[in-house]
Design a protein around this motif. Structure first.
Motif, PDB file in Angstrom:
ATOM      1  N   SER B  29     -15.715 -41.713   5.470  1.00 13.23           N
ATOM      2  CA  SER B  29     -14.964 -40.475   5.279  1.00 13.23           C
ATOM      3  C   SER B  29     -13.647 -40.506   6.038  1.00 13.23           C
ATOM      4  O   SER B  29     -12.621 -40.024   5.557  1.00 13.23           O
ATOM      5  CB  SER B  29     -15.847 -39.303   5.706  1.00 13.23           C
ATOM      6  OG  SER B  29     -15.081 -38.277   6.229  1.00 13.23           O
ATOM      7  N   MET B  30     -13.622 -41.089   7.238  1.00 16.70           N
ATOM      8  CA  MET B  30     -12.388 -41.094   8.024  1.00 16.70           C
ATOM      9  C   MET B  30     -11.390 -42.159   7.559  1.00 16.70           C
ATOM     10  O   MET B  30     -10.266 -42.201   8.009  1.00 16.70           O
ATOM     11  CB  MET B  30     -12.698 -41.275   9.525  1.00 16.70           C
ATOM     12  CG  MET B  30     -13.464 -40.115  10.137  1.00 16.70           C
ATOM     13  SD  MET B  30     -12.875 -38.454   9.666  1.00 16.70           S
ATOM     14  CE  MET B  30     -11.391 -38.336  10.659  1.00 16.70           C
ATOM     15  N   LEU B  31     -11.840 -43.019   6.638  1.00 17.45           N
ATOM     16  CA  LEU B  31     -10.906 -43.978   6.039  1.00 17.45           C
ATOM     17  C   LEU B  31     -10.123 -43.309   4.913  1.00 17.45           C
ATOM     18  O   LEU B  31      -9.112 -43.822   4.448  1.00 17.45           O
ATOM     19  CB  LEU B  31     -11.692 -45.200   5.524  1.00 17.45           C
ATOM     20  CG  LEU B  31     -10.977 -46.243   4.664  1.00 17.45           C
ATOM     21  CD1 LEU B  31      -9.819 -46.888   5.445  1.00 17.45           C
ATOM     22  CD2 LEU B  31     -11.929 -47.334   4.209  1.00 17.45           C
ATOM     23  N   GLY B  32     -10.576 -42.143   4.507  1.00 14.13           N
ATOM     24  CA  GLY B  32      -9.886 -41.480   3.410  1.00 14.13           C
ATOM     25  C   GLY B  32     -10.576 -41.756   2.090  1.00 14.13           C
ATOM     26  O   GLY B  32      -9.961 -41.780   1.032  1.00 14.13           O
ATOM     27  N   TYR B 341      -7.980 -39.228  12.518  1.00 16.93           N
ATOM     28  CA  TYR B 341      -7.586 -37.815  12.446  1.00 16.93           C
ATOM     29  C   TYR B 341      -8.325 -36.995  13.502  1.00 16.93           C
ATOM     30  O   TYR B 341      -7.829 -35.998  13.995  1.00 16.93           O
ATOM     31  CB  TYR B 341      -7.882 -37.245  11.040  1.00 16.93           C
ATOM     32  CG  TYR B 341      -6.827 -37.541  10.003  1.00 16.93           C
ATOM     33  CD1 TYR B 341      -5.939 -38.610  10.158  1.00 16.93           C
ATOM     34  CD2 TYR B 341      -6.697 -36.746   8.866  1.00 16.93           C
ATOM     35  CE1 TYR B 341      -4.969 -38.872   9.189  1.00 16.93           C
ATOM     36  CE2 TYR B 341      -5.735 -37.001   7.900  1.00 16.93           C
ATOM     37  CZ  TYR B 341      -4.877 -38.072   8.064  1.00 16.93           C
ATOM     38  OH  TYR B 341      -3.919 -38.329   7.114  1.00 16.93           O
TER      39      TYR B 341
END
Lengths: 512, 581
Positions: B29-32, B341
């Motif tokens: 999820s934090m990779l986009g 983020y």
């Protein structure tokens, strides 16, 4: 309550009814005796019951009555009997039989079933012939006939039926309109001790000097002075009335606007119907981007296209799409079609207002902060989590010193003011922002994260052609409907615009 | 957004590390990207449309591996020369001008790999190639074709071959009308006199792009080891990236990439070019935008976590498979993603600006408050409506009648006209197919749906209405309109005029009600509302609305058994008059 207080509290209707209670113990007889309407008597009895003057027993009984066909059969005989009588002397074919017996087709069919089953007829080569059993059957009154007679003469309750009557009842229930069940409700009154005292008191004389309603005249001429007021039942339930009220969605939107205003933002406004140029092209959304297709965006049949956008800006937008314009950007590397930019659409986001604001802004106005709250449109089928009209709240910050942390800061502040303490961010993609952010707020009541944040810093390809300079513009456009459903504990998003007046009247107030 | 299914074993092998499930989820999820589901065998991920390079297992694993720090920095892909040629005939110039090609050798195909390749090809077709509009990819087994290849345009009746998964020869036109894929994508070649076609040295047709390959020469099977790949379309740059995405994925599968010489009429080009693009990096700009204080080494480390390379003093090397890097802001976003983020400290700057609410909005709220004080309930309806509600049910003809012809001499007879609405091109249902031109129908719809609710029902709404106009940019003018309906057993003209009167007095303005005719109202019980800033001068008078008792026919149309007295008022116009705008 002593009897005198009780008498003082009697309503005029009660005073009218009480004298008749001695002789009449049912609703029906009371209505007849008092000359009041059934509704009035019923209401009065209810009040008297509340005052412990009497008890009401409600009872309902189910009676069997003859229905339409049942009445006819009682007079003319049951169809099966008439059938047999017709062929008693000589066998007949079907057409003659129907004609002579006067049975209709349906009755005829029922008869055949019944009579064959009981062995009263035989059918040979389509000729109907009576049997020995049939002749016997004709000789005496059947149980069915006796049953019909009985219910025509007496009120019979289903529970009281003898076994052979029950059998007839079941048979007739299966046939058309022979018998019916009629429910009769009765209300019986039983006086309490207070009630008995009351009916034996001359209440009319005792209440002569009583004031029911205070009038301006009484105050003027002092008539009230030697009189008593009728006592009210102050515990009584009163009929509902309804107040004027802001729609609950608008209460929430008003609040969201106030949040932005408190944070120093100026309101942006603009039409819902926009040209593709402002809704898409000015926001660096490539002309072949899927959002510009029919299944995503509402287009307008007539007027299909808008006027030309301002020439200078259109040129800069064209250049930035095609090769990045005067920025160090590749652009989208395609031929920009000015005609595609003219197509009218229903705005898909309030970001279109931000684009127009940027185009009008002068350098002297900076730093500047703007917001909008408004309806947007997407070509979606209505379901519990999708609306084709939805509310977005938009914000932009145009500040040469703005940065990504500020973007997250504004979003966090907004979420907090909307009642969400926890917020989380993650990377996302939008054609017009870079970096882009999506985010969720934590709903402490429903204990789950709700995805609402969509934000970013406008790409230089958006800012430079519109504003003339490339400075950071923080931008966000969270959908606000999901916050509203959360706050009001609504599960199906369609309920927001259902306009069920009961729901609007009963909905709690916005909490902030 | 496209989702891809990734074989978990293949993925973990490619990544070079196995993460516990919750960490895997969080990192994805934090990779986009968005993890849709994960189990022992399969990971389903949603890929944002700007990263077509992640639409393959290989591409996704490559990005993920860098991101979690296993294998960071620019991946180098060697391209050897094959010496093979593709000759591009000038006949394609006006039809489908470009193709870019490559050869990949030493692939070991099995069912799983064939599935992977088809997935990449299909996902790229749908997203990056916009359903094959921008480009189409063909992959062919080398053992079935003979070099050199020709790319040309031919009369569709002269193109004869057996299309994929068919057993008989067809012409180009027959493919379009008879083959399922031909029917699905045939519109992309509609109206062309000649169709683009790839032909090998034996004059065998390889494919008609962007429609379909030949069954004989364009089908990969488990024996295939070497493949010829082409992407054809309209923009050389886009096609090159598409080709690069495929060949790098195949290289990650173990293939060796070979270039081809493309002989265009105006000169030779060699593809694929897997050397990185270069872009100038400005650390100060990066720190300013992100609000960070990174030094160059830190920035480089973060860039490497996103698969970039760096050359001193200030050049970012952009992988040849990245389609989304247009401007230096794109690598800067990647720095933010690599930084995490979740690691940014949110801040609110000390910038003083003065808040300002739109004046009309303030006015609208004031009007609402006055009405709420009068006991009215606010409703909130959709802007989309339909002609039956806007016209027919309100007593207006729905047929497009000429108003002039139908003007009646007799004033008692209401004129039959039609309210001209703004229609949508692509309405989902007839119920919501136009934009409303006035508010009263929306309010009546609400009353009609609430017949079981307690009466009286006194409701109001201020909403946006849409009318044709020559004065605006879009030829549609929108304004705010107020609708008030009193509905109950004892409502009448007096009661509704009392509301209007109270409102106008509260707003401190004069008005008149002039008798008029209106299709929706009872004759003799309807009036125009005239605003008069100066009652002595007629030129200052403007009609801003109408008021009356609705005709029983209209009530019947809405299936209402209760009288309605109502008015509609142009709030935008009233606001302008009151403020001399």
């Amino acid at each position: 309550m002593d009897t005198n207080n009780l008498i003082d509290s009697l309503h005029p209707l009660e005073i009218k009814v009480i004298p008749f209670l001695k002789e009449n113990k049912t609703l029906k007889t009371l209505v007849n005796a008092s000359g009041l309407s059934e509704v009035e008597v019923m209401r009065t009895l209810q009040w008297l019951s509340n005052k412990s003057v009497l008890n009401i027993t409600a009872d309902s009984k189910k009676f069997i009555e003859l229905d339409e066909n049942g009445k006819t059969y009682l007079e003319q005989g049951l169809p099966e009997k008439r059938f047999l009588i017709t062929i008693k002397d000589s066998p007949l074919n079907m057409n003659d039989l129907i004609e002579k017996s006067g049975l209709n087709r349906e009755e005829f069919n029922v008869c055949i079933g019944l009579l064959r089953k009981s062995g009263s007829i035989i059918i040979e080569n389509q000729i109907f012939r009576i049997t020995e059993l049939g002749n016997k059957f004709l000789e005496k009154e059947s149980l069915d006939e006796l049953f019909l007679k009985k219910i025509s003469e007496n009120h019979i309750i289903t529970e009281d039926l003898a076994p052979e009557e029950k059998f007839a009842f079941d048979n007739f229930s299966k046939r058309k309109n022979i018998i019916k069940i009629v429910e009769e409700k009765t209300k019986t009154i039983e006086l309490t001790d207070i009630g008995n005292q009351l009916v034996n008191t001359n209440i009319i004389s005792k209440t002569e000097k009583r004031i029911d309603r205070l009038t301006p005249e009484m105050l003027k001429n002092g008539d009230w002075k030697n009189k008593v007021f009728r006592r009210y039942d102050v515990k009584i339930n009163v009929p509902k009335i309804y107040r004027g009220k802001r729609h609950f969605v608008n209460q929430a939107l008003d609040y969201a606007k106030r949040v932005w205003l408190e944070m120093g933002f100026k309101e942006m406004k603009g039409p819902m119907l926009q040209s593709s140029f402002w809704n898409f092209d000015a926001l660096f959304t490539a002309q072949d981007h899927p959002v510009r297709e029919l299944q995503d965006t509402f287009f307008i049949k007539e007027p299909k296209i808008s006027k030309e956008p301002p020439q200078e800006i259109a040129k800069r937008v064209k250049d930035v799409h095609e090769f990045g314009g005067d920025l160090n950007s590749l652009g989208w590397q395609y031929k920009w079609n000015p005609k595609a930019a003219l197509q009218n659409v229903l705005r898909t986001h309030t970001t279109v207002l931000s684009a127009k604001t940027l185009a009008k802004l002068k350098k002297g106005d900076l730093p500047a902060k703007f917001f909008a709250v408004g309806k947007c449109f997407r070509n979606e089928t209505l379901d519990f989590s999708h609306l084709f009209e939805f509310n977005q709240t938009e914000g932009i910050v145009i500040d040469p010193n703005a940065n990504f942390k500020h973007l997250l800061g504004y979003l966090k502040a907004f979420a907090k003011k909307m009642g969400y303490e926890k917020i989380r961010f993650r990377p996302a993609y939008f054609p017009y922002t870079e970096p882009s952010v999506e985010g969720d707020v934590y709903d402490p009541v429903r204990k789950k994260w709700i995805e609402i944040i969509a934000a970013g810093i406008f790409r230089p390809e958006v800012v430079k052609p519109l504003l003339g300079v490339d400075i950071p513009v923080l931008a966000w456009g969270p959908g606000i409907d999901r916050m509203i459903t959360g706050a009001y504990n609504i599960k199906d998003i369609r309920e927001l615009y259902k306009n069920d007046l009961k729901q609007i009247r009963d909905m709690k107030e916005w909490m902030h | 957004m496209p989702t891809i299914n990734v074989n978990r074993k293949v993925f973990e092998k490619l990544v070079g590390k196995t993460l516990p499930e919750n960490e895997l989820k969080e990192r994805i999820s934090m990779l986009g990207t968005d993890l849709e589901s994960v189990d022992e065998n399969e990971i389903q991920v949603e890929i944002f449309p700007n990263r077509p390079d992640m639409l393959s297992e290989q591409g996704f694993a490559r990005a993920f591996s860098s991101f979690i720090g296993v294998k960071t920095g620019l991946r180098n892909y060697e391209v050897k020369q094959s010496g093979e040629k593709v000759i591009i005939d000038s006949s394609v110039n006006q039809i489908r001008p470009f193709t870019v090609c490559a050869i990949v050798k030493n692939l070991k195909f099995d069912d799983e790999k064939i599935r992977e390749i088809i997935q990449i090809q299909e996902k790229l077709h749908v997203t990056f190639c916009r359903n094959r509009k921008k480009g189409a990819i063909g992959i062919y087994p080398m053992e079935k074709i003979k070099m050199p290849i020709k790319y040309m345009a031919k009369n569709p009746n002269e193109i004869k071959f057996i299309p994929l998964e068919f057993n008989r020869e067809m012409t180009g036109l027959q493919v379009l009308s008879q083959h399922p894929t031909g029917r699905e994508y045939g519109h992309l070649l509609e109206g062309l006199e000649k169709f683009p076609v790839f032909i090998d040295a034996d004059e065998n047709v390889l494919s008609i792009p962007p429609i379909i390959n030949s069954h004989m020469t364009g089908k990969i099977n488990e024996e295939t080891t070497n493949v010829f790949i082409e992407c054809s379309g309209f923009e050389f740059h886009t096609l090159s990236i598409c080709l690069n995405i495929i060949v790098t994925a195949l290289a990650d599968m173990g293939g060796e990439v070979f270039s081809m010489d493309l002989e265009y009429p105006d000169g030779k080009k060699v593809t694929p070019n897997l050397s990185p693009r270069k872009m100038e990096f400005d650390l100060a700009y990066c720190n300013k935008i992100l609000g960070l204080d990174l030094n160059l080494n830190e920035a480089i480390k973060l860039l490497e976590k996103m698969g970039y390379g760096f050359e001193n003093p200030n050049t970012v090397l952009i992988p040849a498979y990245r389609a989304d890097v247009l401007h230096i802001i794109d690598p800067i976003e990647d720095i933010a993603i690599a930084f995490g983020y979740e690691n940014f400290q949110e801040e609110i700057p000390n910038v003083s600006t003065v808040g300002h609410e739109d004046e009309l909005e303030i006015f609208k709220r004031k009007v609402s408050q006055i009405l709420i004080g009068l006991g009215l309930l606010e409703i909130n309806t959709y802007h989309l409506s339909n002609n039956e509600e806007q016209n027919q049910k309100m007593g207006f003809e729905t047929d497009d009648l000429n108003i002039e012809q139908n003007k009646e001499e007799n004033n008692e007879e209401p004129k039959k006209s039609r309210i001209k609405v703004v229609e949508l091109t692509n309405a989902l249902t007839q119920d919501y197919s136009i934009l409303r031109a006035w508010m009263l129908p929306s309010s009546l719809n609400v009353l009609s749906n609430n017949k079981t609710c307690d009466y009286p029902q006194h409701i109001f709404e201020i909403g946006n209405v849409f009318n044709h106009s020559n004065t605006t940019e879009t030829f549609v003018k929108e304004h705010d309109s107020l609708s008030i309906c009193l509905c109950g057993p004892d409502v009448d003209f007096t009661k509704i005029k009392q509301i209007l009167d109270t409102l106008m007095r509260a707003l401190d303005t004069n008005y008149e009600t002039d008798p008029t005719n209106h299709n929706s109202f009872i004759p003799g019980r309807v009036a125009n509302i005239i605003q008069s800033s100066d009652p002595k001068h007629n030129e200052h008078k403007q009609q801003i609305g109408f008021i009356g008792e609705l005709s029983p026919q209209v009530l019947e149309n809405w299936e209402l058994n209760m009288p309605v007295a109502c008015f509609e008022l142009n709030i935008s116009q009233l606001f302008k008059l009151l403020n001399n705008i």
